[in-house]
Write an enzyme that holds these catalytic residues in place. Structure first.
Site, PDB file in Angstrom:
ATOM      1  N   SER A  10      56.497  88.639  52.406  1.00 24.06           N
ATOM      2  CA  SER A  10      56.413  88.681  50.579  1.00 24.06           C
ATOM      3  C   SER A  10      56.082  90.160  49.790  1.00 24.06           C
ATOM      4  CB  SER A  10      55.789  87.337  50.425  1.00 24.06           C
ATOM      5  OG  SER A  10      55.685  87.399  49.167  1.00 24.06           O
ATOM      6  N   HIS A  35      60.879  89.382  52.100  1.00 21.82           N
ATOM      7  CA  HIS A  35      60.555  88.091  51.134  1.00 21.82           C
ATOM      8  C   HIS A  35      60.767  88.675  49.501  1.00 21.82           C
ATOM      9  CE1 HIS A  35      60.536  84.193  50.159  1.00 21.82           C
ATOM     10  NE2 HIS A  35      59.855  84.113  49.160  1.00 21.82           N
ATOM     11  N   ASP A  37      60.105  87.258  45.481  1.00 25.10           N
ATOM     12  CA  ASP A  37      59.696  86.133  45.409  1.00 25.10           C
ATOM     13  C   ASP A  37      59.807  86.029  43.591  1.00 25.10           C
ATOM     14  OD1 ASP A  37      58.619  84.294  46.648  1.00 25.10           O
ATOM     15  OD2 ASP A  37      57.077  85.589  47.619  1.00 25.10           O
ATOM     16  N   MET A  39      59.735  84.802  39.965  1.00 31.01           N
ATOM     17  CA  MET A  39      59.317  84.004  39.140  1.00 31.01           C
ATOM     18  C   MET A  39      59.314  84.320  37.701  1.00 31.01           C
ATOM     19  SD  MET A  39      55.451  83.176  40.370  1.00 31.01           S
ATOM     20  CE  MET A  39      55.953  83.703  42.399  1.00 31.01           C
ATOM     21  N   HIS A  68      63.799  85.501  46.874  1.00 25.82           N
ATOM     22  CA  HIS A  68      63.635  83.369  46.376  1.00 25.82           C
ATOM     23  C   HIS A  68      63.592  83.459  44.728  1.00 25.82           C
ATOM     24  CE1 HIS A  68      59.992  80.142  47.116  1.00 25.82           C
ATOM     25  NE2 HIS A  68      61.060  79.459  46.594  1.00 25.82           N
ATOM     26  N   MET A  70      62.739  80.954  41.941  1.00 25.58           N
ATOM     27  CA  MET A  70      61.420  80.336  40.975  1.00 25.58           C
ATOM     28  C   MET A  70      61.567  80.359  39.848  1.00 25.58           C
ATOM     29  SD  MET A  70      58.633  80.962  43.576  1.00 25.58           S
ATOM     30  CE  MET A  70      59.148  82.579  44.157  1.00 25.58           C
ATOM     31  N   MET A 139      58.251  74.573  51.011  1.00 22.47           N
ATOM     32  CA  MET A 139      57.220  75.138  50.293  1.00 22.47           C
ATOM     33  C   MET A 139      56.557  74.949  51.273  1.00 22.47           C
ATOM     34  SD  MET A 139      57.984  77.793  48.347  1.00 22.47           S
ATOM     35  CE  MET A 139      56.237  78.092  47.502  1.00 22.47           C
ATOM     36  N   ASP A 177      58.026  78.752  53.895  1.00 17.08           N
ATOM     37  CA  ASP A 177      57.039  79.697  52.727  1.00 17.08           C
ATOM     38  C   ASP A 177      55.771  79.517  51.691  1.00 17.08           C
ATOM     39  OD1 ASP A 177      56.292  81.906  50.737  1.00 17.08           O
ATOM     40  OD2 ASP A 177      58.463  81.653  49.619  1.00 17.08           O
TER      41      ASP A 177
HETATM   42  C1  DX5 Z   1      54.769  81.860  46.369  1.00 21.78           C
HETATM   43  C2  DX5 Z   1      56.296  81.826  47.149  1.00 21.78           C
HETATM   44  C3  DX5 Z   1      55.794  83.151  48.688  1.00 21.78           C
HETATM   45  C4  DX5 Z   1      54.153  83.783  48.330  1.00 21.78           C
HETATM   46  C5  DX5 Z   1      53.980  83.327  49.760  1.00 21.78           C
HETATM   47  O1  DX5 Z   1      55.159  80.569  45.256  1.00 21.78           O
HETATM   48  O2  DX5 Z   1      56.852  81.878  46.974  1.00 21.78           O
HETATM   49  O3  DX5 Z   1      56.581  83.555  48.635  1.00 21.78           O
HETATM   50  O4  DX5 Z   1      54.330  85.184  48.593  1.00 21.78           O
HETATM   51  O5  DX5 Z   1      52.125  83.979  49.615  1.00 21.78           O
HETATM   52  P1  DX5 Z   1      51.668  83.400  50.758  1.00 21.78           P
HETATM   53  O6  DX5 Z   1      51.861  83.936  52.725  1.00 21.78           O
HETATM   54  O7  DX5 Z   1      49.912  84.598  49.991  1.00 21.78           O
HETATM   55  O8  DX5 Z   1      51.020  82.557  50.550  1.00 21.78           O
HETATM   56 ZN    ZN Z   2      58.606  82.607  48.156  1.00 26.39          ZN
END
Ligand code: DX5
Ligand code: ZN
Length: 230
Positions: A10, A35, A37, A39, A68, A70, A139, A177
């Site tokens: 990620s 990956h 993320d 947000m 991903h 969110m 998650m 994840d």
């Molecule tokens: C969290 C994200 C993850 C995050 C994981 O909200 O969806 O993808 O990057 O990070 P680590 O591997 O550090 O927990």
């Molecule tokens: Zn993620």
């Protein structure tokens, strides 16, 4: 990874001032997917990145880009992410009341469709949509930040998800994840995950990306039966 477990670094934990170089390091070290993320400051408190970053990463690698989302109202954004080069897009069941519609919207854009579940969301929330999924993301931390500790209680959820998918959609990927590290990877793989997302375990200032990815890979491989190894 040769044995069928995919590792998806990620970029949330990467150094954004040199994002292209960090992605290349992960690619050279044998990452399977990248990956990304996304947000929105609503579904989760932080704001991170959008289609522009996906487009930039797309220019650096041909690896599948696993986006991903969110975000609230994902249906308003999936087209832009597909145009930017996303290969798979995961929306959250908690943020998408019209889940069937958005899953099929993602597929009609030529992308693999995933649904994500927060730690407190029961697996039954995806019961009806399960056969339509390419990816089920569970998650193992509450979404929003990298570097949080793995929630051990989610292991049981992975096991139940594995059984459900084996019965009803065996080709669907099961993605873990949050908090995935060399310490937790084996247990998540044993519980049935096929894709491991890892942010802070790959991008950190303790060791180079290649060494971090190798540690993760060998921890994950140790959990597989010998005949599963290539
Ligand atoms: C969290 C994200 C993850 C995050 C994981 O909200 O969806 O993808 O990057 O990070 P680590 O591997 O550090 O927990
Ligand atoms: Zn993620």
């Amino acid at each position: 990874m040769r044995d069928g477990i995919k590792i998806a670094p990620s970029i949330l934990s990467a150094d954004f001032a040199r994002l292209g170089a960090q992605v290349r390091e992960a690619v050279d070290a044998g990452a399977d997917w990248i990956h990304i993320d996304v947000m929105d400051g609503h579904f989760v408190p932080p704001i991170t990145m959008g289609p522009l970053v996906v487009e930039a990463v797309r220019r650096v690698t041909d690896l599948p880009l696993d986006v991903h989302l969110m975000i609230e109202r994902p249906e308003q954004h999936v087209e832009a992410f597909a145009r930017a080069g996303a290969d798979s897009m995961t929306v959250h069941v908690e943020a998408a009341p019209h889940l069937h519609r958005v899953v099929h919207q993602i597929r009609s854009l030529g992308c693999r469709a995933g649904v994500g579940l927060n730690p407190a969301t029961p697996l039954t929330a995806v019961d009806e949509i399960l056969p339509d999924l390419d990816l089920l993301l569970i998650m193992s931390v509450n979404p929003g930040w990298g570097g949080q500790p793995f929630i051990e209680a989610t292991l049981e959820k992975f096991r139940r998800a594995r059984r459900l998918l084996d019965e009803r959609n065996p080709s669907c990927e099961l993605e873990a994840d949050g908090g995935v590290s060399p310490e937790t990877a084996a247990r998540v793989v044993e519980a049935g995950a096929t894709v491991l997302v890892a942010g802070s375990a790959v991008f950190n200032d303790r060791a180079p990306v290649g060494a971090c990815l190798a540690a993760l890979r060998s921890a994950a491989a140790a959990a597989l039966p010998a005949e599963g190894l290539a």
